[in-house]
Design an enzyme around this catalytic site. Sequence first.
Site, PDB file in Angstrom:
ATOM      1  N   SER A 146       0.854  -1.186   0.000  1.00  0.00           N
ATOM      2  CA  SER A 146       0.000   0.000   0.000  1.00  0.00           C
ATOM      3  C   SER A 146       0.888   1.233   0.000  1.00  0.00           C
ATOM      4  O   SER A 146       2.030   1.194   0.481  1.00  0.00           O
ATOM      5  CB  SER A 146      -0.885   0.019   1.252  1.00  0.00           C
ATOM      6  OG  SER A 146      -1.520   1.276   1.419  1.00  0.00           O
ATOM      7  N   TYR A 159      -2.080  -0.859  10.296  1.00  0.00           N
ATOM      8  CA  TYR A 159      -2.129  -1.171   8.866  1.00  0.00           C
ATOM      9  C   TYR A 159      -0.855  -0.672   8.178  1.00  0.00           C
ATOM     10  O   TYR A 159      -0.218  -1.399   7.415  1.00  0.00           O
ATOM     11  CB  TYR A 159      -3.363  -0.507   8.258  1.00  0.00           C
ATOM     12  CG  TYR A 159      -3.503  -0.654   6.759  1.00  0.00           C
ATOM     13  CD1 TYR A 159      -4.110  -1.777   6.208  1.00  0.00           C
ATOM     14  CD2 TYR A 159      -3.055   0.350   5.901  1.00  0.00           C
ATOM     15  CE1 TYR A 159      -4.265  -1.901   4.835  1.00  0.00           C
ATOM     16  CE2 TYR A 159      -3.194   0.232   4.529  1.00  0.00           C
ATOM     17  CZ  TYR A 159      -3.801  -0.895   3.995  1.00  0.00           C
ATOM     18  OH  TYR A 159      -3.953  -1.012   2.636  1.00  0.00           O
TER      19      TYR A 159
END
Length: 256
Positions: A146, A159
């Site tokens: 990401s 995350y």
Amino acid sequence: MYLPSFHLNGKTAIITGAGRGIGKALAIGFAEAGANIALLSRTEADLVDTAKIIEQLGRTAYILPTDVTDRDQVKAAINHVAESAGTIDILVNNAGMNIRSQALDVTDEEWQKIMDTNLKSAFMASQEVGHFMKQQNEGKIITIASVGGHIALRTGVVYAATKAALIQMTKVLAFEWGKYNINVNAIGPWYFKTPLTETLLQDEAYVNDILAVTPLRRIGELEELVGPAIMFASEAGKYITGQTLFVDGGMTINGF
């Protein structure tokens, strides 16, 4: 000849989190490129839907309901694919989740759940598949990271930590396994229309903030991740390893 081959004819790919979102799009895209697909996810109904599309394309789909955080289940699924297909050519580590807590509010349970789903599962699958790829002296591993593993976002510290770790894991595995002709790369998406982002993308003000830092001024479409993944998975990417390609509309040159 200088035109590289982007097809996946006759290859077998394992894709985690393959029932929805990015995983489903990659599974269908890989099948369109010629690969047979092993579909891993907790939810069997989602896998069945994906498998139907793959089979309509004339490819084989292996439906393998699997808790990717459980070593025994992951190992059993991978062994099943190896025995059934006779080869494991590609692994896509896509399974992931997020809990958007502020850092001061993160619980131990949230920390562990995100770490297990995003990071532990990717390492276990890579490790188990790595044994087969080492024996074959060939293989492609692609991990969905990401932009949040590269730059700081507003929330989601756990995350972000997992995605940063995946980017570094990609480099180390590429360095260690290069001698076995195993290519290890990652893709770092920005915002795409998936079940994970569906609620956020209903907030017009939030979407406007996203677009303001995205040079292409739009949210990504899932099919726009398929081409980069096929490049890494095919002969076209055979001299690329240890890299993270940010498919982000230019967001990482700005920041958020």
